[in-house]
Design an enzyme around this catalytic site. Structure first.
Site, PDB file in Angstrom:
ATOM      1  N   VAL A 138      -4.209  -5.538   9.777  1.00 49.88           N
ATOM      2  CA  VAL A 138      -3.384  -4.537   9.100  1.00 49.88           C
ATOM      3  C   VAL A 138      -4.183  -4.147   7.866  1.00 49.88           C
ATOM      4  O   VAL A 138      -4.301  -4.925   6.926  1.00 49.88           O
ATOM      5  CB  VAL A 138      -2.004  -5.084   8.701  1.00 49.88           C
ATOM      6  CG1 VAL A 138      -1.223  -4.017   7.948  1.00 49.88           C
ATOM      7  CG2 VAL A 138      -1.230  -5.550   9.934  1.00 49.88           C
ATOM      8  N   TYR A 156       4.881 -11.881   6.600  1.00 48.38           N
ATOM      9  CA  TYR A 156       3.799 -11.512   5.688  1.00 48.38           C
ATOM     10  C   TYR A 156       3.561 -12.681   4.741  1.00 48.38           C
ATOM     11  O   TYR A 156       4.378 -12.951   3.857  1.00 48.38           O
ATOM     12  CB  TYR A 156       4.205 -10.252   4.928  1.00 48.38           C
ATOM     13  CG  TYR A 156       3.118  -9.577   4.123  1.00 48.38           C
ATOM     14  CD1 TYR A 156       1.803 -10.034   4.104  1.00 48.38           C
ATOM     15  CD2 TYR A 156       3.418  -8.447   3.370  1.00 48.38           C
ATOM     16  CE1 TYR A 156       0.820  -9.397   3.364  1.00 48.38           C
ATOM     17  CE2 TYR A 156       2.451  -7.790   2.626  1.00 48.38           C
ATOM     18  CZ  TYR A 156       1.151  -8.275   2.625  1.00 48.38           C
ATOM     19  OH  TYR A 156       0.194  -7.645   1.885  1.00 48.38           O
ATOM     20  N   LYS A 183       1.151 -11.280   9.290  1.00 53.52           N
ATOM     21  CA  LYS A 183       0.107 -10.626   8.516  1.00 53.52           C
ATOM     22  C   LYS A 183      -0.423 -11.673   7.554  1.00 53.52           C
ATOM     23  O   LYS A 183       0.290 -12.143   6.669  1.00 53.52           O
ATOM     24  CB  LYS A 183       0.628  -9.406   7.757  1.00 53.52           C
ATOM     25  CG  LYS A 183      -0.469  -8.700   6.957  1.00 53.52           C
ATOM     26  CD  LYS A 183       0.051  -7.503   6.188  1.00 53.52           C
ATOM     27  CE  LYS A 183      -1.082  -6.878   5.363  1.00 53.52           C
ATOM     28  NZ  LYS A 183      -0.606  -5.741   4.525  1.00 53.52           N
ATOM     29  N   THR A 235       0.831  -1.202   0.000  1.00 58.42           N
ATOM     30  CA  THR A 235       0.000   0.000   0.000  1.00 58.42           C
ATOM     31  C   THR A 235       0.866   1.253   0.000  1.00 58.42           C
ATOM     32  O   THR A 235       0.486   2.289  -0.546  1.00 58.42           O
ATOM     33  CB  THR A 235      -0.942  -0.006   1.217  1.00 58.42           C
ATOM     34  OG1 THR A 235      -1.770  -1.179   1.146  1.00 58.42           O
ATOM     35  CG2 THR A 235      -1.821   1.228   1.244  1.00 58.42           C
TER      36      THR A 235
END
Length: 303
Positions: A207, A139, A167, A51
């Site tokens: 998140v 992640y 995540k 992002t």
């Protein structure tokens, strides 16, 4: 009540603001970070992730962003820095630079494109964790990297003292629940539509890219659940789905849709860097409508 994770519960995957000329906008980043924390109730900010347009920011820009945001929020929120790359050596360099810049933790994605086997994936994460003194959030996003962090690999990595969180963008609640039940790893949903389902299974929070524009609405789901109002949590979660859909599942990257919406709301965002292109007017209008419906008031910043 679900216990708060090591980085808080409500974390925002923050965009990286740029100026009209395309340069890093540190003033805009500090302003947005302060709004997300002081007005939006975000307990943590994740910088330099997808992002945050990490593929198109330089190493120096990444460190400067961490320093600026850490300065802006102080001890009011945790600051995590995305440091993942396809190169273990470069990832270690990014991790050490982020720690020196003031990051409280690191988000480390599975090496992508080369699709390493599980023993190489495990060695990669251990190499990074051994090189720093701050905790890691792994992640797991096989849809982008091409490689899953398998359950057995995750169970072994959970024994490392600095690997504390995940995540989770694997879309496999059975696997997530299995690891949660057998380890102390804090699982954060990285897919907003699964925020409440994962939280109810013992997840630590989320998140969220959508939290850039609607931080209070996203946090309200967790707050209701923690208060024992499971029906209210489900209603609050369902209310967020139209904005989640338009932000994350509209065929455009979440960065593009989020910057389009934030710009329309008059908040610091700027344009995206190429090869990404800005959202068109129709897309932004749809996002504004969903945002207004979610907040049930005339369009204005949710912070």
């Amino acid at each position: 009540m679900t216990a708060s994770g090591p980085f808080g519960r409500a974390l925002c995957a923050m965009i990286t603001p740029f100026t009209s000329a395309g340069a890093l906008d540190l003033d805009g980043a500090q302003s947005l970070a302060d709004r997300l924390v002081s007005g939006g109730g975000c307990e943590g900010l994740v910088l330099n992730g997808t992002t945050g347009e990490s593929p198109t920011t330089t190493d120096a820009e990444k460190s400067a962003l961490v320093r600026a945001v850490s300065e802006a929020v102080g001890d009011r929120a945790t600051v995590l820095a995305g440091v993942g790359s396809a190169d273990t050596r470069h990832t270690v360099e990014l991790a050490q630079a982020a720690e020196q810049a003031g990051a409280d933790g690191l988000l480390v994605v599975t090496p992508y494109y080369s699709r390493p086997p599980q023993d190489a994936v495990e060695a990669h994460f251990r190499r990074v964790a051994d090189a720093v003194g701050v905790p890691l959030m792994l992640y797991d996003i096989p849809g982008r990297t091409g490689t899953r962090i398998e359950v057995e690999t995750m169970l072994r990595l959970a024994g490392h003292p600095r690997i504390t969180a995940v995540k989770d963008c694997a879309y496999d609640l059975l696997a997530s629940a299995t690891v949660i039940s057998q380890t102390a790893l804090a699982y954060y949903s990285g897919s907003e539509e699964l925020n409440l389902p994962l939280y109810s299974l013992g997840g630590a929070g989320y998140v969220s890219t959508v939290a850039n524009s609607a931080p209070r609405a996203m946090r309200a789901v967790l707050d209701a659940y923690d208060a024992g109002d499971t029906a209210g949590a489900a209603r609050a979660h369902r209310a967020t789905l139209p904005l989640i859909t338009l932000t994350m599942a509209s065929g455009l990257p979440g960065t593009v849709t989020t910057k389009g919406l934030l710009g329309a709301l008059g908040l610091s965002a700027g344009r995206v860097r190429e090869p990404l292109r800005p959202a068109d007017r129709a897309t932004v209008d749809g996002l504004l409508k969903a945002y207004e419906n979610l907040n049930r008031r005339p369009v204005q910043p949710d912070m």
